[in-house]
Design a protein around this motif. Structure first.
Motif, PDB file in Angstrom:
ATOM      1  N   ASP A 133       0.802  -1.211   0.000  1.00  0.00           N
ATOM      2  CA  ASP A 133       0.000   0.000   0.000  1.00  0.00           C
ATOM      3  C   ASP A 133       0.842   1.272   0.000  1.00  0.00           C
ATOM      4  N   GLU A 134       2.151   1.144  -0.261  1.00  0.00           N
ATOM      5  CA  GLU A 134       2.995   2.336  -0.191  1.00  0.00           C
ATOM      6  C   GLU A 134       3.458   2.782  -1.560  1.00  0.00           C
ATOM      7  N   TYR A 135       3.387   4.089  -1.792  1.00  0.00           N
ATOM      8  CA  TYR A 135       3.898   4.657  -3.025  1.00  0.00           C
ATOM      9  C   TYR A 135       4.730   5.878  -2.674  1.00  0.00           C
ATOM     10  N   MET A 136       5.681   6.219  -3.530  1.00  0.00           N
ATOM     11  CA  MET A 136       6.560   7.353  -3.217  1.00  0.00           C
ATOM     12  C   MET A 136       6.682   8.280  -4.400  1.00  0.00           C
ATOM     13  N   ILE A 137       6.528   9.557  -4.126  1.00  0.00           N
ATOM     14  CA  ILE A 137       6.790  10.567  -5.138  1.00  0.00           C
ATOM     15  C   ILE A 137       8.056  11.282  -4.693  1.00  0.00           C
ATOM     16  N   SER A 138       9.069  11.296  -5.572  1.00  0.00           N
ATOM     17  CA  SER A 138      10.340  11.898  -5.169  1.00  0.00           C
ATOM     18  C   SER A 138      10.624  13.147  -5.953  1.00  0.00           C
ATOM     19  N   GLU A 139      11.347  14.039  -5.296  1.00  0.00           N
ATOM     20  CA  GLU A 139      11.697  15.299  -5.922  1.00  0.00           C
ATOM     21  C   GLU A 139      13.094  15.640  -5.469  1.00  0.00           C
ATOM     22  N   LYS A 140      13.916  16.104  -6.387  1.00  0.00           N
ATOM     23  CA  LYS A 140      15.295  16.430  -6.010  1.00  0.00           C
ATOM     24  C   LYS A 140      15.294  17.517  -4.947  1.00  0.00           C
ATOM     25  N   GLU A 141      14.517  18.581  -5.200  1.00  0.00           N
ATOM     26  CA  GLU A 141      14.348  19.580  -4.152  1.00  0.00           C
ATOM     27  C   GLU A 141      12.972  20.195  -4.289  1.00  0.00           C
ATOM     28  N   LEU A 142      12.188  20.113  -3.253  1.00  0.00           N
ATOM     29  CA  LEU A 142      10.845  20.671  -3.273  1.00  0.00           C
ATOM     30  C   LEU A 142      10.924  22.188  -3.369  1.00  0.00           C
ATOM     31  N   LEU A 143      10.027  22.752  -4.139  1.00  0.00           N
ATOM     32  CA  LEU A 143      10.016  24.198  -4.310  1.00  0.00           C
ATOM     33  C   LEU A 143       9.855  24.924  -2.979  1.00  0.00           C
ATOM     34  N   VAL A 144       9.034  24.348  -2.108  1.00  0.00           N
ATOM     35  CA  VAL A 144       8.781  25.040  -0.851  1.00  0.00           C
ATOM     36  C   VAL A 144      10.010  25.033   0.053  1.00  0.00           C
ATOM     37  N   ASN A 145      10.901  24.055  -0.177  1.00  0.00           N
ATOM     38  CA  ASN A 145      12.071  23.950   0.693  1.00  0.00           C
ATOM     39  C   ASN A 145      13.269  24.717   0.192  1.00  0.00           C
ATOM     40  N   ARG A 146      13.107  25.358  -0.979  1.00  0.00           N
ATOM     41  CA  ARG A 146      14.295  25.912  -1.619  1.00  0.00           C
ATOM     42  C   ARG A 146      14.996  26.965  -0.784  1.00  0.00           C
ATOM     43  N   PHE A 147      14.237  27.756  -0.067  1.00  0.00           N
ATOM     44  CA  PHE A 147      14.893  28.826   0.696  1.00  0.00           C
ATOM     45  C   PHE A 147      14.871  28.546   2.186  1.00  0.00           C
ATOM     46  N   ILE A 148      14.707  27.281   2.547  1.00  0.00           N
ATOM     47  CA  ILE A 148      14.599  26.937   3.964  1.00  0.00           C
ATOM     48  C   ILE A 148      15.760  26.052   4.360  1.00  0.00           C
ATOM     49  N   SER A 149      16.378  26.359   5.489  1.00  0.00           N
ATOM     50  CA  SER A 149      17.386  25.452   6.030  1.00  0.00           C
ATOM     51  C   SER A 149      16.937  25.040   7.422  1.00  0.00           C
ATOM     52  N   ILE A 150      17.083  23.766   7.704  1.00  0.00           N
ATOM     53  CA  ILE A 150      16.598  23.227   8.980  1.00  0.00           C
ATOM     54  C   ILE A 150      17.758  23.208   9.966  1.00  0.00           C
ATOM     55  N   PRO A 151      17.610  23.817  11.145  1.00  0.00           N
ATOM     56  CA  PRO A 151      18.680  23.732  12.142  1.00  0.00           C
ATOM     57  C   PRO A 151      18.808  22.306  12.663  1.00  0.00           C
ATOM     58  N   LYS A 152      20.042  21.965  13.138  1.00  0.00           N
ATOM     59  CA  LYS A 152      20.328  20.591  13.538  1.00  0.00           C
ATOM     60  C   LYS A 152      19.418  20.105  14.651  1.00  0.00           C
ATOM     61  N   ASP A 153      19.024  21.041  15.549  1.00  0.00           N
ATOM     62  CA  ASP A 153      18.280  20.552  16.708  1.00  0.00           C
ATOM     63  C   ASP A 153      16.818  20.241  16.366  1.00  0.00           C
ATOM     64  N   MET A 154      16.405  20.458  15.124  1.00  0.00           N
ATOM     65  CA  MET A 154      15.034  20.103  14.769  1.00  0.00           C
ATOM     66  C   MET A 154      14.947  18.706  14.170  1.00  0.00           C
ATOM     67  N   GLY A 155      16.087  18.051  14.090  1.00  0.00           N
ATOM     68  CA  GLY A 155      16.071  16.652  13.702  1.00  0.00           C
ATOM     69  C   GLY A 155      15.533  16.425  12.303  1.00  0.00           C
ATOM     70  N   THR A 156      14.501  15.612  12.216  1.00  0.00           N
ATOM     71  CA  THR A 156      14.034  15.180  10.903  1.00  0.00           C
ATOM     72  C   THR A 156      12.871  16.005  10.388  1.00  0.00           C
ATOM     73  N   PHE A 157      12.689  17.179  10.932  1.00  0.00           N
ATOM     74  CA  PHE A 157      11.560  17.986  10.488  1.00  0.00           C
ATOM     75  C   PHE A 157      11.729  18.420   9.033  1.00  0.00           C
ATOM     76  N   ASN A 158      10.648  18.400   8.292  1.00  0.00           N
ATOM     77  CA  ASN A 158      10.691  18.738   6.870  1.00  0.00           C
ATOM     78  C   ASN A 158       9.503  19.627   6.526  1.00  0.00           C
ATOM     79  N   CYS A 159       9.789  20.827   6.007  1.00  0.00           N
ATOM     80  CA  CYS A 159       8.695  21.716   5.639  1.00  0.00           C
ATOM     81  C   CYS A 159       7.890  21.167   4.464  1.00  0.00           C
ATOM     82  N   GLY A 160       8.406  20.103   3.853  1.00  0.00           N
ATOM     83  CA  GLY A 160       7.644  19.437   2.822  1.00  0.00           C
ATOM     84  C   GLY A 160       6.352  18.853   3.362  1.00  0.00           C
ATOM     85  N   ALA A 161       6.165  18.921   4.670  1.00  0.00           N
ATOM     86  CA  ALA A 161       4.896  18.474   5.257  1.00  0.00           C
ATOM     87  C   ALA A 161       3.730  19.231   4.633  1.00  0.00           C
ATOM     88  N   PHE A 162       3.989  20.448   4.191  1.00  0.00           N
ATOM     89  CA  PHE A 162       2.956  21.236   3.525  1.00  0.00           C
ATOM     90  C   PHE A 162       2.544  20.546   2.217  1.00  0.00           C
TER      91      PHE A 162
END
Lengths: 213, 128
Positions: A133-162
Protein backbone atom coordinates in the motif's frame (compact mmCIF):
# COMPACT_ATOMS: atom_id res chain seq x y z
CA UNK A 1 -10.02 63.43 -22.27
CA UNK A 2 -7.76 60.41 -22.33
CA UNK A 3 -9.62 57.36 -23.46
CA UNK A 4 -10.10 55.10 -20.50
CA UNK A 5 -10.53 51.38 -21.06
CA UNK A 6 -13.66 49.94 -19.62
CA UNK A 7 -12.94 47.30 -17.03
CA UNK A 8 -15.82 44.96 -16.52
CA UNK A 9 -16.81 45.07 -12.90
CA UNK A 10 -18.29 41.98 -11.43
CA UNK A 11 -20.66 42.83 -8.64
CA UNK A 12 -20.74 39.27 -7.45
CA UNK A 13 -17.64 37.16 -7.13
CA UNK A 14 -19.64 34.21 -8.36
CA UNK A 15 -20.27 35.83 -11.70
CA UNK A 16 -16.59 36.10 -12.45
CA UNK A 17 -15.65 33.36 -14.91
CA UNK A 18 -13.44 30.55 -13.73
CA UNK A 19 -10.00 31.43 -14.98
CA UNK A 20 -8.91 29.15 -17.76
CA UNK A 21 -5.26 29.87 -18.17
CA UNK A 22 -2.16 29.42 -16.12
CA UNK A 23 -1.50 32.14 -13.65
CA UNK A 24 2.07 32.61 -12.64
CA UNK A 25 2.93 33.87 -9.20
CA UNK A 26 6.23 35.40 -8.17
CA UNK A 27 8.46 32.82 -6.47
CA UNK A 28 9.79 35.32 -3.97
CA UNK A 29 6.28 36.34 -3.00
CA UNK A 30 5.39 32.73 -2.37
CA UNK A 31 8.62 32.04 -0.49
CA UNK A 32 7.96 35.04 1.73
CA UNK A 33 4.40 33.95 2.42
CA UNK A 34 5.45 30.40 3.15
CA UNK A 35 8.21 31.46 5.51
CA UNK A 36 5.69 33.60 7.38
CA UNK A 37 3.34 30.63 7.58
CA UNK A 38 6.06 28.45 9.07
CA UNK A 39 7.24 31.10 11.50
CA UNK A 40 3.71 31.85 12.65
CA UNK A 41 3.04 28.20 13.33
CA UNK A 42 6.34 27.86 15.13
CA UNK A 43 5.23 30.38 17.71
CA UNK A 44 2.01 28.48 18.33
CA UNK A 45 3.37 25.02 19.04
CA UNK A 46 5.59 23.30 21.57
CA UNK A 47 7.00 20.46 19.54
CA UNK A 48 7.93 19.48 16.03
CA UNK A 49 5.20 16.91 15.49
CA UNK A 50 2.57 19.55 16.11
CA UNK A 51 4.27 21.92 13.68
CA UNK A 52 4.30 19.26 11.00
CA UNK A 53 0.65 18.53 11.62
CA UNK A 54 -0.28 22.20 11.25
CA UNK A 55 1.61 22.52 7.97
CA UNK A 56 -0.10 19.39 6.74
CA UNK A 57 -3.51 20.76 7.61
CA UNK A 58 -2.74 23.94 5.73
CA UNK A 59 -1.76 21.85 2.72
CA UNK A 60 -4.89 19.73 3.01
CA UNK A 61 -7.10 22.74 2.42
CA UNK A 62 -5.12 23.57 -0.73
CA UNK A 63 -5.27 20.01 -2.02
CA UNK A 64 -9.01 19.61 -1.65
CA UNK A 65 -9.73 22.74 -3.65
CA UNK A 66 -7.02 21.95 -6.18
CA UNK A 67 -8.59 18.62 -7.08
CA UNK A 68 -11.96 20.09 -7.99
CA UNK A 69 -10.51 22.92 -10.01
CA UNK A 70 -7.94 20.90 -11.93
CA UNK A 71 -10.34 18.10 -12.79
CA UNK A 72 -12.67 20.71 -14.18
CA UNK A 73 -9.98 22.39 -16.26
CA UNK A 74 -8.38 19.29 -17.62
CA UNK A 75 -9.29 18.46 -21.17
CA UNK A 76 -9.13 14.82 -21.92
CA UNK A 77 -8.61 13.15 -25.22
CA UNK A 78 -10.71 10.06 -25.56
CA UNK A 79 -9.56 7.36 -27.85
CA UNK A 80 -12.42 5.10 -28.73
CA UNK A 81 -12.08 2.12 -30.96
CA UNK A 82 -15.29 1.61 -32.86
CA UNK A 83 -16.51 -1.50 -34.59
CA UNK A 84 -13.97 -1.27 -37.36
CA UNK A 85 -10.41 -1.15 -36.00
CA UNK A 86 -9.26 1.14 -38.81
CA UNK A 87 -11.60 3.90 -37.80
CA UNK A 88 -10.31 5.44 -34.54
CA UNK A 89 -11.77 8.82 -33.77
CA UNK A 90 -10.13 11.14 -31.25
CA UNK A 91 -12.29 13.74 -29.71
CA UNK A 92 -11.82 16.45 -27.19
CA UNK A 93 -14.08 16.46 -24.16
CA UNK A 94 -14.50 19.42 -21.87
CA UNK A 95 -12.86 18.17 -18.68
CA UNK A 96 -15.17 16.28 -16.40
CA UNK A 97 -13.56 12.98 -15.84
CA UNK A 98 -13.06 11.58 -12.40
CA UNK A 99 -10.27 9.29 -11.41
CA UNK A 100 -11.60 6.04 -10.00
CA UNK A 101 -8.45 3.91 -10.02
CA UNK A 102 -5.40 4.10 -7.82
CA UNK A 103 -2.82 4.45 -10.57
CA UNK A 104 -4.99 7.05 -12.23
CA UNK A 105 -5.17 9.32 -9.24
CA UNK A 106 -1.47 8.83 -8.48
CA UNK A 107 -0.41 9.85 -11.95
CA UNK A 108 -2.86 12.76 -11.75
CA UNK A 109 -1.07 13.96 -8.62
CA UNK A 110 2.37 13.26 -10.04
CA UNK A 111 1.80 15.07 -13.32
CA UNK A 112 -1.13 17.48 -13.36
CA UNK A 113 -1.09 18.72 -9.78
CA UNK A 114 2.67 19.08 -9.69
CA UNK A 115 2.70 20.84 -13.06
CA UNK A 116 0.14 23.41 -12.00
CA UNK A 117 1.56 24.03 -8.54
CA UNK A 118 5.30 23.80 -9.15
CA UNK A 119 5.68 24.29 -12.89
CA UNK A 120 7.04 20.83 -13.65
CA UNK A 121 6.05 17.21 -13.15
CA UNK A 122 7.45 15.41 -10.14
CA UNK A 123 10.77 13.65 -10.61
CA UNK A 124 9.58 10.14 -10.03
CA UNK A 125 6.70 7.98 -8.87
CA UNK A 126 7.57 4.61 -7.40
CA UNK A 127 5.77 1.75 -5.79
CA UNK A 128 7.09 0.66 -2.43
CA UNK A 129 8.83 -2.70 -2.42
CA UNK A 130 8.14 -3.68 1.15
CA UNK A 131 4.43 -2.99 1.41
CA UNK A 132 1.62 -3.22 -1.09
CA UNK A 133 0.00 0.00 0.00
CA UNK A 134 2.99 2.34 -0.19
CA UNK A 135 3.90 4.66 -3.02
CA UNK A 136 6.56 7.35 -3.22
CA UNK A 137 6.79 10.57 -5.14
CA UNK A 138 10.34 11.90 -5.17
CA UNK A 139 11.70 15.30 -5.92
CA UNK A 140 15.29 16.43 -6.01
CA UNK A 141 14.35 19.58 -4.15
CA UNK A 142 10.84 20.67 -3.27
CA UNK A 143 10.02 24.20 -4.31
CA UNK A 144 8.78 25.04 -0.85
CA UNK A 145 12.07 23.95 0.69
CA UNK A 146 14.29 25.91 -1.62
CA UNK A 147 14.89 28.83 0.70
CA UNK A 148 14.60 26.94 3.96
CA UNK A 149 17.39 25.45 6.03
CA UNK A 150 16.60 23.23 8.98
CA UNK A 151 18.68 23.73 12.14
CA UNK A 152 20.33 20.59 13.54
CA UNK A 153 18.28 20.55 16.71
CA UNK A 154 15.03 20.10 14.77
CA UNK A 155 16.07 16.65 13.70
CA UNK A 156 14.03 15.18 10.90
CA UNK A 157 11.56 17.99 10.49
CA UNK A 158 10.69 18.74 6.87
CA UNK A 159 8.69 21.72 5.64
CA UNK A 160 7.64 19.44 2.82
CA UNK A 161 4.90 18.47 5.26
CA UNK A 162 2.96 21.24 3.52
CA UNK A 163 3.25 19.42 0.20
CA UNK A 164 2.41 16.14 1.91
CA UNK A 165 -0.75 17.86 3.12
CA UNK A 166 -1.60 18.94 -0.41
CA UNK A 167 -1.24 15.38 -1.67
CA UNK A 168 -3.32 14.07 1.21
CA UNK A 169 -6.01 16.65 0.45
CA UNK A 170 -6.20 15.61 -3.18
CA UNK A 171 -6.27 11.88 -2.41
CA UNK A 172 -8.73 12.20 0.44
CA UNK A 173 -11.19 14.29 -1.54
CA UNK A 174 -11.03 11.89 -4.47
CA UNK A 175 -11.97 9.02 -2.17
CA UNK A 176 -8.52 7.47 -1.59
CA UNK A 177 -7.78 8.08 2.09
CA UNK A 178 -4.09 7.83 2.86
CA UNK A 179 -1.41 8.83 5.33
CA UNK A 180 1.10 11.05 3.56
CA UNK A 181 4.44 12.14 4.97
CA UNK A 182 7.54 13.89 3.68
CA UNK A 183 11.03 12.54 4.29
CA UNK A 184 14.57 13.50 3.49
CA UNK A 185 16.49 10.73 1.78
CA UNK A 186 20.25 11.25 1.66
CA UNK A 187 21.74 10.56 -1.74
CA UNK A 188 25.27 9.51 -2.37
CA UNK A 189 27.38 12.00 -4.17
CA UNK A 190 24.95 14.84 -3.60
CA UNK A 191 25.22 17.50 -1.01
CA UNK A 192 21.54 18.02 -0.33
CA UNK A 193 19.25 15.10 0.36
CA UNK A 194 16.38 14.21 -1.93
CA UNK A 195 12.82 14.64 -0.66
CA UNK A 196 10.36 11.78 -0.82
CA UNK A 197 6.63 12.03 -0.26
CA UNK A 198 5.55 8.70 1.16
CA UNK A 199 1.91 7.74 0.55
CA UNK A 200 0.39 4.91 2.54
CA UNK A 201 -3.14 4.07 1.47
CA UNK A 202 -5.86 2.95 3.83
CA UNK A 203 -7.20 -0.60 3.85
CA UNK A 204 -10.45 0.26 2.14
CA UNK A 205 -8.65 1.67 -0.88
CA UNK A 206 -6.81 -1.58 -1.51
CA UNK A 207 -9.94 -3.60 -1.00
CA UNK A 208 -11.89 -1.49 -3.44
CA UNK A 209 -9.06 -1.68 -5.99
CA UNK A 210 -9.06 -5.45 -5.70
CA UNK A 211 -12.81 -5.52 -6.10
CA UNK A 212 -12.72 -3.35 -9.21
CA UNK A 213 -10.13 -5.65 -10.72
CA UNK B 1 -45.24 23.15 -19.44
CA UNK B 2 -45.62 22.09 -15.87
CA UNK B 3 -42.48 20.62 -14.39
CA UNK B 4 -41.50 19.52 -10.94
CA UNK B 5 -37.93 19.27 -9.81
CA UNK B 6 -36.04 18.88 -6.59
CA UNK B 7 -32.36 19.63 -6.41
CA UNK B 8 -29.90 18.72 -3.69
CA UNK B 9 -26.14 19.03 -3.26
CA UNK B 10 -24.64 16.37 -1.01
CA UNK B 11 -21.02 16.55 0.11
CA UNK B 12 -18.56 13.69 0.24
CA UNK B 13 -19.46 12.97 3.86
CA UNK B 14 -23.15 12.63 3.04
CA UNK B 15 -24.08 16.01 4.43
CA UNK B 16 -26.58 17.96 2.32
CA UNK B 17 -25.18 21.41 1.76
CA UNK B 18 -27.88 22.80 -0.46
CA UNK B 19 -31.50 21.93 -1.26
CA UNK B 20 -34.13 23.53 -3.43
CA UNK B 21 -37.56 22.73 -4.75
CA UNK B 22 -38.63 24.17 -8.00
CA UNK B 23 -41.33 23.63 -10.54
CA UNK B 24 -44.41 25.21 -12.00
CA UNK B 25 -46.78 22.36 -11.32
CA UNK B 26 -49.12 22.49 -8.35
CA UNK B 27 -47.69 20.60 -5.45
CA UNK B 28 -49.15 18.42 -2.80
CA UNK B 29 -48.28 19.41 0.72
CA UNK B 30 -45.92 16.60 1.47
CA UNK B 31 -44.27 16.70 -1.94
CA UNK B 32 -41.14 18.38 -0.64
CA UNK B 33 -40.48 15.74 2.00
CA UNK B 34 -41.27 12.98 -0.42
CA UNK B 35 -38.77 14.33 -2.91
CA UNK B 36 -36.10 14.60 -0.25
CA UNK B 37 -36.76 11.06 0.81
CA UNK B 38 -36.46 9.73 -2.72
CA UNK B 39 -33.22 11.60 -3.29
CA UNK B 40 -31.69 10.33 -0.08
CA UNK B 41 -32.71 6.80 -0.94
CA UNK B 42 -30.88 7.14 -4.22
CA UNK B 43 -27.63 7.98 -2.44
CA UNK B 44 -26.71 4.33 -1.98
CA UNK B 45 -27.10 3.65 -5.66
CA UNK B 46 -24.93 6.62 -6.51
CA UNK B 47 -22.23 5.43 -4.16
CA UNK B 48 -21.83 2.12 -5.95
CA UNK B 49 -22.25 3.55 -9.41
CA UNK B 50 -19.69 6.30 -8.89
CA UNK B 51 -16.84 3.82 -8.69
CA UNK B 52 -17.72 1.91 -11.83
CA UNK B 53 -17.35 4.81 -14.22
CA UNK B 54 -15.13 7.82 -14.61
CA UNK B 55 -17.87 9.93 -16.15
CA UNK B 56 -19.36 12.69 -14.06
CA UNK B 57 -22.90 12.77 -15.40
CA UNK B 58 -24.96 9.73 -14.40
CA UNK B 59 -28.45 9.87 -15.75
CA UNK B 60 -31.63 8.09 -14.75
CA UNK B 61 -30.13 6.06 -11.96
CA UNK B 62 -33.40 5.61 -10.13
CA UNK B 63 -37.12 6.02 -10.68
CA UNK B 64 -40.07 6.85 -8.50
CA UNK B 65 -43.52 6.85 -10.09
CA UNK B 66 -42.88 9.06 -13.04
CA UNK B 67 -40.03 11.02 -11.47
CA UNK B 68 -36.46 10.23 -12.37
CA UNK B 69 -33.23 10.81 -10.43
CA UNK B 70 -30.15 12.04 -12.22
CA UNK B 71 -26.83 12.68 -10.54
CA UNK B 72 -23.67 14.57 -11.37
CA UNK B 73 -20.64 13.50 -9.33
CA UNK B 74 -17.76 15.95 -9.09
CA UNK B 75 -14.09 15.08 -8.69
CA UNK B 76 -14.30 15.53 -4.95
CA UNK B 77 -17.27 13.18 -4.77
CA UNK B 78 -19.78 15.93 -4.16
CA UNK B 79 -23.09 14.81 -5.61
CA UNK B 80 -25.45 17.15 -7.41
CA UNK B 81 -28.74 15.28 -7.43
CA UNK B 82 -31.82 16.22 -9.38
CA UNK B 83 -35.26 14.67 -9.17
CA UNK B 84 -37.25 15.56 -12.25
CA UNK B 85 -39.94 14.44 -14.60
CA UNK B 86 -38.67 15.90 -17.84
CA UNK B 87 -36.65 13.98 -20.37
CA UNK B 88 -34.41 16.75 -21.63
CA UNK B 89 -31.00 15.12 -21.07
CA UNK B 90 -28.92 17.82 -22.68
CA UNK B 91 -30.62 20.58 -20.79
CA UNK B 92 -30.09 18.77 -17.53
CA UNK B 93 -26.46 18.07 -18.34
CA UNK B 94 -25.76 21.73 -19.07
CA UNK B 95 -27.62 22.69 -15.90
CA UNK B 96 -25.34 20.40 -13.92
CA UNK B 97 -22.26 21.79 -15.58
CA UNK B 98 -23.21 25.35 -14.74
CA UNK B 99 -23.94 24.45 -11.13
CA UNK B 100 -20.61 22.61 -11.03
CA UNK B 101 -18.76 25.76 -12.02
CA UNK B 102 -20.59 27.77 -9.40
CA UNK B 103 -19.84 25.09 -6.85
CA UNK B 104 -16.13 25.20 -7.59
CA UNK B 105 -16.07 28.94 -7.07
CA UNK B 106 -17.94 28.68 -3.77
CA UNK B 107 -15.73 25.79 -2.69
CA UNK B 108 -12.77 28.12 -2.59
CA UNK B 109 -14.42 30.12 0.14
CA UNK B 110 -15.09 27.26 2.49
CA UNK B 111 -15.06 23.52 2.07
CA UNK B 112 -18.39 21.84 2.55
CA UNK B 113 -20.35 24.86 3.69
CA UNK B 114 -23.97 25.49 2.85
CA UNK B 115 -24.65 27.50 -0.22
CA UNK B 116 -27.50 29.95 -0.47
CA UNK B 117 -26.40 31.81 -3.50
CA UNK B 118 -27.41 29.16 -5.98
CA UNK B 119 -31.07 30.01 -5.63
CA UNK B 120 -31.11 32.30 -8.63
CA UNK B 121 -29.74 29.51 -10.77
CA UNK B 122 -32.86 27.45 -10.61
CA UNK B 123 -34.42 29.54 -13.31
CA UNK B 124 -32.49 27.37 -15.69
CA UNK B 125 -34.38 24.33 -14.56
CA UNK B 126 -37.56 26.09 -15.50
CA UNK B 127 -36.36 26.19 -19.03
CA UNK B 128 -35.88 22.44 -19.20
Amino acid sequence: MIGASKIKQYSNVLEKPLSKGKQEVSLSAFAFLFSELVQYNQTQVDNIAELERRLEDAGYAVGARCLELLCHREKVYHIIVKLCVMFMPFWLSQGNRRETRLLGILSFVHSTVWKVLFGKVADSLEKGTEHEDEYMISEKELLVNRFISIPKDMGTFNCGAFVAGIVRGVLDSAGFPAVVTAHFVPMEGQQRPRTTILIKFAEEVLRREARLG
Amino acid sequence: MATTASFIIVSRNDIPIYEAEVGSATKREDAAQLHQFVLHAALDIVQDLAWTTSAMFLKNIDRFNDLVVSVYVTAGHTRLMLLHDSRNDDGIKSFFQEVHELYIKVNFLQLGCSVHVLVFHLSIVEKN
